[in-house]
Design an enzyme around this catalytic site. Sequence first.
Site, PDB file in Angstrom:
ATOM      1  N   SER A   1     -27.873  15.176  15.387  1.00 23.85           N
ATOM      2  CA  SER A   1     -27.824  13.717  15.513  1.00 23.85           C
ATOM      3  C   SER A   1     -26.424  13.239  15.885  1.00 23.85           C
ATOM      4  O   SER A   1     -26.279  12.237  16.591  1.00 23.85           O
ATOM      5  CB  SER A   1     -28.301  13.034  14.228  1.00 23.85           C
ATOM      6  OG  SER A   1     -27.494  13.397  13.131  1.00 23.85           O
ATOM      7  N   GLU A   2     -25.384  13.954  15.449  1.00 26.59           N
ATOM      8  CA  GLU A   2     -24.018  13.578  15.829  1.00 26.59           C
ATOM      9  C   GLU A   2     -23.134  14.812  15.996  1.00 26.59           C
ATOM     10  O   GLU A   2     -23.257  15.784  15.248  1.00 26.59           O
ATOM     11  CB  GLU A   2     -23.354  12.686  14.768  1.00 26.59           C
ATOM     12  CG  GLU A   2     -24.099  11.413  14.439  1.00 26.59           C
ATOM     13  CD  GLU A   2     -23.989  10.346  15.505  1.00 26.59           C
ATOM     14  OE1 GLU A   2     -23.141  10.487  16.421  1.00 26.59           O
ATOM     15  OE2 GLU A   2     -24.753   9.373  15.417  1.00 26.59           O
ATOM     16  N   THR A   3     -22.250  14.741  16.979  1.00 28.95           N
ATOM     17  CA  THR A   3     -21.122  15.653  17.095  1.00 28.95           C
ATOM     18  C   THR A   3     -19.854  14.812  17.054  1.00 28.95           C
ATOM     19  O   THR A   3     -19.720  13.844  17.811  1.00 28.95           O
ATOM     20  CB  THR A   3     -21.175  16.454  18.402  1.00 28.95           C
ATOM     21  OG1 THR A   3     -22.330  17.296  18.393  1.00 28.95           O
ATOM     22  CG2 THR A   3     -19.927  17.314  18.561  1.00 28.95           C
TER      23      THR A   3
END
Length: 262
Positions: free
Chosen positions: A45-47
């Site tokens: 969902s996030e980097t």
Amino acid sequence: MYLNIYQIDAFAEKAFEGNPAAVIPLNSWLPDELMQQIAEENNLSETAFYIPDGEGFQIRWFTPGVEVDLCGHATLATAHVIFQHQGFSGKLIKFLSPRSGVLEVELEADGQMTLNFPTDKIQQIDIQEEVIAGFSEHPRELWRGLSDFILIYDNQSQVQNMKVDLSELAKVETRGFIITAPGDQVDFVSRWFGPRVGVNEDPVTGSAHTSLTPLWAEKLSKNDLTAVQLSKRTGKLSCKMLGERVKISGKAVTYMLGKVEI
């Protein structure tokens, strides 16, 4: 070129809980297109990417689809990397986000980390059928934050058992949707959906709690709140309302260390 990469489970007390985020330390920013490609390849969902900035750090966050203005769990994950893997000796990390300003993370004595984020600006709006069309139950109230719509329900069961039509949600121009209700054993529960930015359902959404904390602080007439995000992985958060700022606390654990070859 090789880049170190860490995968961290944020808002979790052990692996396979909370919300996984990738964290990549840099000396200077890579091209935006390359960072977006790395985030898409990671398929989390996030980097988060960060660079040194004086005594603190600059930070940016990418979903598989877009760069976002604010991300709580990936900031918590980044702080965990700096505290646990980068030899940072202090107890307070100061981040500067080009999109959200100054963000702080403090390491507590019990091992929790506390995010200090700006409070979202939220307002109640009339219920719009096109906004709620993707949800199987009609909300009691509809609110709008800077990034997300917030749908309020009467009880935890409604949130937990909600059926969602992601194709309908993707038609609405917004980062995401928060559905929330009073909790059975905590002050409030929630879920978060963002198909338009490449995240169908987020396991634990720290930034959503910059909206949820002022909302439930007002409704429950209390500033210290407990919360659970009812995703499959589940996430537990402690929230504190501080006027223009909100504190959100949780733990994180390292799942994987590796290298990216560019």
